[in-house]
Structure formats: structure tokens, C-alpha cells
Design an enzyme around this catalytic site. Sequence first.
Site, mmCIF file in Angstrom:
data_model
loop_
_atom_site.group_PDB
_atom_site.id
_atom_site.type_symbol
_atom_site.label_atom_id
_atom_site.label_comp_id
_atom_site.label_asym_id
_atom_site.label_seq_id
_atom_site.Cartn_x
_atom_site.Cartn_y
_atom_site.Cartn_z
ATOM 1 N N ARG A 204 0.680 -1.285 -0.251
ATOM 2 C CA ARG A 204 -0.071 0.166 0.665
ATOM 3 C C ARG A 204 1.380 1.355 0.313
ATOM 4 O O ARG A 204 0.567 2.150 -0.500
ATOM 5 C CB ARG A 204 -0.694 -0.467 0.867
ATOM 6 C CG ARG A 204 -1.945 1.147 1.293
ATOM 7 C CD ARG A 204 -2.789 1.049 2.523
ATOM 8 N NE ARG A 204 -2.847 0.640 3.406
ATOM 9 C CZ ARG A 204 -2.534 0.707 4.677
ATOM 10 N NH1 ARG A 204 -2.128 2.517 4.504
ATOM 11 N NH2 ARG A 204 -2.258 0.099 5.686
ATOM 12 N N TYR B 138 -16.183 15.403 -16.585
ATOM 13 C CA TYR B 138 -16.852 13.357 -16.556
ATOM 14 C C TYR B 138 -17.094 13.543 -15.218
ATOM 15 O O TYR B 138 -16.919 13.981 -14.436
ATOM 16 C CB TYR B 138 -15.076 13.110 -16.105
ATOM 17 C CG TYR B 138 -15.626 11.244 -16.122
ATOM 18 C CD1 TYR B 138 -15.568 10.239 -17.286
ATOM 19 C CD2 TYR B 138 -15.279 10.600 -14.922
ATOM 20 C CE1 TYR B 138 -16.005 9.813 -17.324
ATOM 21 C CE2 TYR B 138 -15.900 10.037 -14.466
ATOM 22 C CZ TYR B 138 -15.854 8.626 -15.882
ATOM 23 O OH TYR B 138 -15.922 7.367 -15.456
ATOM 24 N N ASP C 146 -7.468 17.368 -15.080
ATOM 25 C CA ASP C 146 -7.498 15.868 -15.885
ATOM 26 C C ASP C 146 -7.216 16.248 -17.641
ATOM 27 O O ASP C 146 -7.896 16.501 -18.216
ATOM 28 C CB ASP C 146 -9.186 15.649 -15.471
ATOM 29 C CG ASP C 146 -9.252 14.514 -16.061
ATOM 30 O OD1 ASP C 146 -8.525 13.964 -16.656
ATOM 31 O OD2 ASP C 146 -10.391 14.160 -15.606
ATOM 32 N N LYS D 85 -7.770 4.481 -19.798
ATOM 33 C CA LYS D 85 -8.617 5.329 -21.195
ATOM 34 C C LYS D 85 -7.526 4.930 -22.089
ATOM 35 O O LYS D 85 -6.332 4.505 -22.036
ATOM 36 C CB LYS D 85 -8.788 6.588 -21.558
ATOM 37 C CG LYS D 85 -9.827 6.712 -19.978
ATOM 38 C CD LYS D 85 -11.393 5.845 -19.506
ATOM 39 C CE LYS D 85 -11.749 5.982 -19.052
ATOM 40 N NZ LYS D 85 -12.011 7.301 -18.331
HETATM 41 C C1 LIG Z 1 -13.060 8.241 -17.137
HETATM 42 C C2 LIG Z 1 -12.725 8.876 -16.551
HETATM 43 C C3 LIG Z 1 -12.533 9.524 -15.485
HETATM 44 C C4 LIG Z 1 -12.498 8.376 -14.261
HETATM 45 O O1 LIG Z 1 -11.992 7.162 -14.737
HETATM 46 P P1 LIG Z 1 -11.944 6.033 -14.281
HETATM 47 O O2 LIG Z 1 -10.918 5.130 -14.244
HETATM 48 O O3 LIG Z 1 -13.038 4.832 -14.964
HETATM 49 O O4 LIG Z 1 -12.290 5.837 -12.825
HETATM 50 C C5 LIG Z 1 -12.284 10.689 -15.392
HETATM 51 N N1 LIG Z 1 -12.228 11.891 -16.108
HETATM 52 C C6 LIG Z 1 -11.675 11.429 -17.752
HETATM 53 C C7 LIG Z 1 -12.098 12.289 -18.795
HETATM 54 C C8 LIG Z 1 -12.657 10.368 -17.835
HETATM 55 O O5 LIG Z 1 -12.565 9.886 -19.386
#
Ligand SMILES: *Cc1c(COP(=O)(O)O)cnc(C)c1O
Length: 393
Positions: free
Chosen positions: A58, A111, A183, A208
Site C-alpha cells: 500500500r 467527467y 484532468d 483510457k
Molecule cells: C474515465 C474518466 C475518469 C474516471 O476514471 P476511472 O478510471 O473510470 O475511474 C475521469 N476523467 C475522465 C476524463 C475520464 O474519461
Amino acid sequence: MTNEDSGFNTKLIHAGDVDDQFGSATVPIYQTSTFTFENAEHGAQCFAGERSGYMYTRLANPTIDALERQIAILEHGYGAIAVSSGMAAASTIYLGLLNTGDHIISTDAIYGASRTVMEKQFVRFGFQSTYIDTTDLEEIKKAIRPNTKVLYIETPANPTMGITDLAACSRIAKKHGLVLVVDNTFCSPYLQNPLDLGADIVFHSMTKFINGHADVVAGVIITKEKAHYTQLRTMMTNLGCNMDPHQAYLVIRGLKTLGIRIDRGQDNAQKVAEFLEKHPKIEWVKYPGLSSHPQYELGKQQMRGSGTMISFGLKSGFTGGKVLMNNVHLALLAVSLGGVETLIQHPASMTHSKVSTEDKNNAGITDDLIRLSVGIEDVQDIINDLSQALEII
Ligand SMILES: *Cc1c(COP(=O)(O)O)cnc(C)c1O
């Protein structure tokens, strides 16, 4: 080994290399929860921070460390903190930076879960949030309050695909003492490095583009300064939203092809967007690579490519959207994005069918809206698939 002058694709292959005793060509998976000490003194010194060494997964693990080193290099940061998901990254940032009564300003089209967790969960701890169109810098300035601590930007933000000027946001943040968080999921470090444009903290859903193969959920936070790194790593290890070593291994493997995947995906996306823009059954197309995009010039300056995400609207609205979903054969009907496969989604009839009109409006979700994540298949097959389904509408 790589150095600062190595190219991006070289860093993708080699930057996380570990010093393995058997000369393994790939990063070994240290699938262990804990690490043994030579004796009591060794254990005491590790826990006191007087000696470096692994203690408990962790806190740190060699496989996860390799990924973190590599991502920090790719995003030009001080350090990276790998976590279990993109949302774990967002929550660690919110909880690590904000105190009761603090306020954040954010992009209205971020998101969905990044906004929901704030408005439906963290509001109970007294966090305040305002969501605005951050492509308009005047809106940002107007939203600043005495208790504003964080400016939290997503660019490009789906579904509007609006592009926010990060260098300008950084100037506003510095002037008002705000932490600028970006982000960067939609671009990945291949297309955009927000820390170079003045951001303090960047995060990704590695689910992604970074992993890219639709087989892992994962996230990462990168900071420019050591102080934010220590603050957020402490929050992450206390929360326990760490990554697992096997998950880290899969992301390291997916990451190696990030450059060639995005090159191919965005080549395809450009052609698909041009096809859609000319199609008589399509009302509008939003893609950073089309000169019709409202922030086309800014996108060219700030990003090294246009990405693989397209949103478009059908003239036939909600009904047409359902027909399109039920007649594509190559594109997979699924949420998520940034993988090797083309994914298509009609939020109004699928993910958002039970969502209130107000919440849909907040998220910029109109009934005619289709989201497309263009994959690396042969582009003519993607176009043929969309074309035959559009004929049926
Ligand atoms: C998918 C996504 C998230 C969240 O990510 P997870 O891996 O599904 O928890 C946050 N921001 C954006 C732009 C995303 O496409």
C-alpha cells in the site's frame, strides 16, 4: 536507459526500467503484499524513513514504482502516484487539497463522476464547488471567491469538446493563489503536458489512452512540486486507494504503444470527423481537428494533435440515435474511450436514460448527441460501418 533528450516513444519503451538481478527485459511483477526485513534494526530504520526499502505494497512496490517513474518522466513532473482508478485520483486530489469550507471552480462539462462525487458526497464535508464554461476566462475570474482554493480543468472536455486555455488559467491561478489541477485523460502525455503550461497537478484515468486496451481500470496523479507530491501520497496511502502490482504491470505493457496507437487513432478520427461533417443526416460535429471547432487555433497551440474523441448530433435526434446504436456492427456499444477498438454511445438512450433533464443539461447531454471513441481499425471499415447504419435512419 533513457535521458532527458530521449524521444517520447523511446521513453515509452525504456523510461521505467528496473534494475533486475536476472536481467529481465520487462518490469517483473512483484505480486506481494509485504516485504521482509533482515532484522529488527532494518525494519525500524525503514519505518523511521532513515533507510530506503520496501515495507508494504500500500505504501510502495517495485512494479508500481516503475510505472510511477515512467509517468512522472512523460508528464515532466516531480513525481507520480499510481492509484486504483481515475476516480481514486480525483478523490485523493479533492481530499488532499481541500479543507471544510474551501471552494473549487471547475469545468461544467467535466467527467460526470468527478462532478457527482463533489456535489453529492463531498458537499457533506463542507466542500463548495462551482461549474462554469472554462473556455471563457472571464467566467473563471467572476467565479473566484475569497475561499476558492482550486481551479480544476478538463480539456478537451466531453461532450462539448471545449478546449480551455491552460497557460491563461495558470496566470489566473497564480494571481489568486489557486492550485491548478488538470484532468489530462483525453490527451495523455503524448498530446499535452499541462505542467509545462503552468499547472500544479495533473491526473489521468489510465483506464483510457495510457493503458489503451480496455482491460484495466487505473489512475495516476503527477505533481510539479515535491510538497504536493508528499501531501497527496500521504492521503493516498492513508485512504488505501493504491494500485495493485499486476494492474501496474498491465498498464506498463499497454503504455509502450501509446504513441503509435494515438497516431493511428487520430489519423482515423480526422477522416471520420470529415466524413460525418459532410453527411446529410448529421446536424453538427465537434472535433478539435476540424476548423469548425470554436477553439481550433487554441487546440493547435496547446495540443500536439487532435485526439480520437468525436461528438456529433443527429438531425433525427433521440429516435435516430437509437436506430444508429442498433445498426452499427463494428463499433462496440460501450462507455469508456481511448482504447484500440472503436466505441460508440448514445447517452440519452443508454447511460443517461434515467438521468433528470437538469442533470443532463449540466453535463451538456442533448438527446441527439453521439459519442465516438475512434479506434485503430482500418478507417474505411469504421466509415463503412457508420455509413450503412446512418442509411437505415
Ligand atoms: C474515465 C474518466 C475518469 C474516471 O476514471 P476511472 O478510471 O473510470 O475511474 C475521469 N476523467 C475522465 C476524463 C475520464 O474519461
